[in-house]
Design a protein around this motif. Structure first.
Motif, PDB file in Angstrom:
ATOM      1  N   GLU A  34      -6.899  -4.467   3.524  1.00  0.00           N
ATOM      2  CA  GLU A  34      -6.526  -3.053   3.401  1.00  0.00           C
ATOM      3  C   GLU A  34      -6.705  -2.562   1.966  1.00  0.00           C
ATOM      4  O   GLU A  34      -6.393  -1.419   1.662  1.00  0.00           O
ATOM      5  N   GLY A  35      -7.167  -3.442   1.091  1.00  0.00           N
ATOM      6  CA  GLY A  35      -7.343  -3.093  -0.313  1.00  0.00           C
ATOM      7  C   GLY A  35      -6.221  -3.658  -1.163  1.00  0.00           C
ATOM      8  O   GLY A  35      -5.229  -4.175  -0.651  1.00  0.00           O
ATOM      9  N   ILE A  66     -13.714   0.304  -4.960  1.00  0.00           N
ATOM     10  CA  ILE A  66     -13.789   1.662  -4.436  1.00  0.00           C
ATOM     11  C   ILE A  66     -12.367   2.143  -4.187  1.00  0.00           C
ATOM     12  O   ILE A  66     -11.643   1.538  -3.400  1.00  0.00           O
ATOM     13  N   ILE A  68      -9.375   4.217  -2.592  1.00  0.00           N
ATOM     14  CA  ILE A  68      -9.082   4.948  -1.356  1.00  0.00           C
ATOM     15  C   ILE A  68      -7.628   5.401  -1.419  1.00  0.00           C
ATOM     16  O   ILE A  68      -6.784   4.718  -1.988  1.00  0.00           O
ATOM     17  N   GLY A  69      -7.357   6.555  -0.868  1.00  0.00           N
ATOM     18  CA  GLY A  69      -5.996   7.072  -0.877  1.00  0.00           C
ATOM     19  C   GLY A  69      -5.660   7.739  -2.195  1.00  0.00           C
ATOM     20  O   GLY A  69      -6.458   7.786  -3.122  1.00  0.00           O
ATOM     21  N   GLU A  70      -4.450   8.277  -2.259  1.00  0.00           N
ATOM     22  CA  GLU A  70      -3.990   8.988  -3.446  1.00  0.00           C
ATOM     23  C   GLU A  70      -2.596   8.551  -3.826  1.00  0.00           C
ATOM     24  O   GLU A  70      -1.847   8.055  -2.991  1.00  0.00           O
ATOM     25  N   ARG A  74      -2.542   4.639  -3.169  1.00  0.00           N
ATOM     26  CA  ARG A  74      -3.909   4.321  -3.584  1.00  0.00           C
ATOM     27  C   ARG A  74      -4.140   2.819  -3.541  1.00  0.00           C
ATOM     28  O   ARG A  74      -3.342   2.025  -3.988  1.00  0.00           O
ATOM     29  N   ARG A  75      -5.262   2.454  -2.942  1.00  0.00           N
ATOM     30  CA  ARG A  75      -5.697   1.066  -2.858  1.00  0.00           C
ATOM     31  C   ARG A  75      -7.141   1.002  -3.330  1.00  0.00           C
ATOM     32  O   ARG A  75      -7.830   2.017  -3.428  1.00  0.00           O
ATOM     33  N   TYR A  76      -7.596  -0.201  -3.567  1.00  0.00           N
ATOM     34  CA  TYR A  76      -8.972  -0.408  -4.038  1.00  0.00           C
ATOM     35  C   TYR A  76      -9.615  -1.476  -3.177  1.00  0.00           C
ATOM     36  O   TYR A  76      -9.070  -2.571  -3.004  1.00  0.00           O
ATOM     37  N   GLN A  79     -16.435  -3.640  -3.273  1.00  0.00           N
ATOM     38  CA  GLN A  79     -17.768  -3.216  -2.838  1.00  0.00           C
ATOM     39  C   GLN A  79     -18.561  -4.487  -2.603  1.00  0.00           C
ATOM     40  O   GLN A  79     -18.967  -5.142  -3.551  1.00  0.00           O
TER      41      GLN A  79
END
Length: 81
Positions: A34-35, A66, A68-70, A74-76, A79
């Motif tokens: 999920e990051g 990358i 994602i979320g705010e 926020r997660r990363y 790539q």
């Protein structure tokens, strides 16, 4: 497979020890499907909030992570290609 391809693609990219540790974890486990959050990055690398943030910003700029979320969600994601 993804791990080998990633390191071949980024063989000339300079990463610090903390960044390498997190990248390896993201590539080789499903723990972070999920990051990874900044909080988890900080815990994995045993570093400060500021250092974790700087490391993550550099990895995003290099196209490795990358966002994602705010905000707090926020997660990363790594790539892989």
């Amino acid at each position: 497979m993804h791990t080998t391809r990633f390191w071949q693609k980024n063989q000339l990219t300079v990463f610090n020890t903390r960044q390498r540790k997190v990248i390896t974890k993201l590539l080789e486990t499903t723990d972070f499907s999920e990051g990874i959050s900044q909080k988890k990055y900080k815990a994995l690398t045993k570093t400060s909030d500021a250092t974790a943030e700087r490391d993550i910003v550099v990895l995003v700029e290099k196209g490795v992570l990358i966002p994602i979320g705010e905000g707090r969600s926020r997660r990363y994601l790594i790539q892989k290609h």
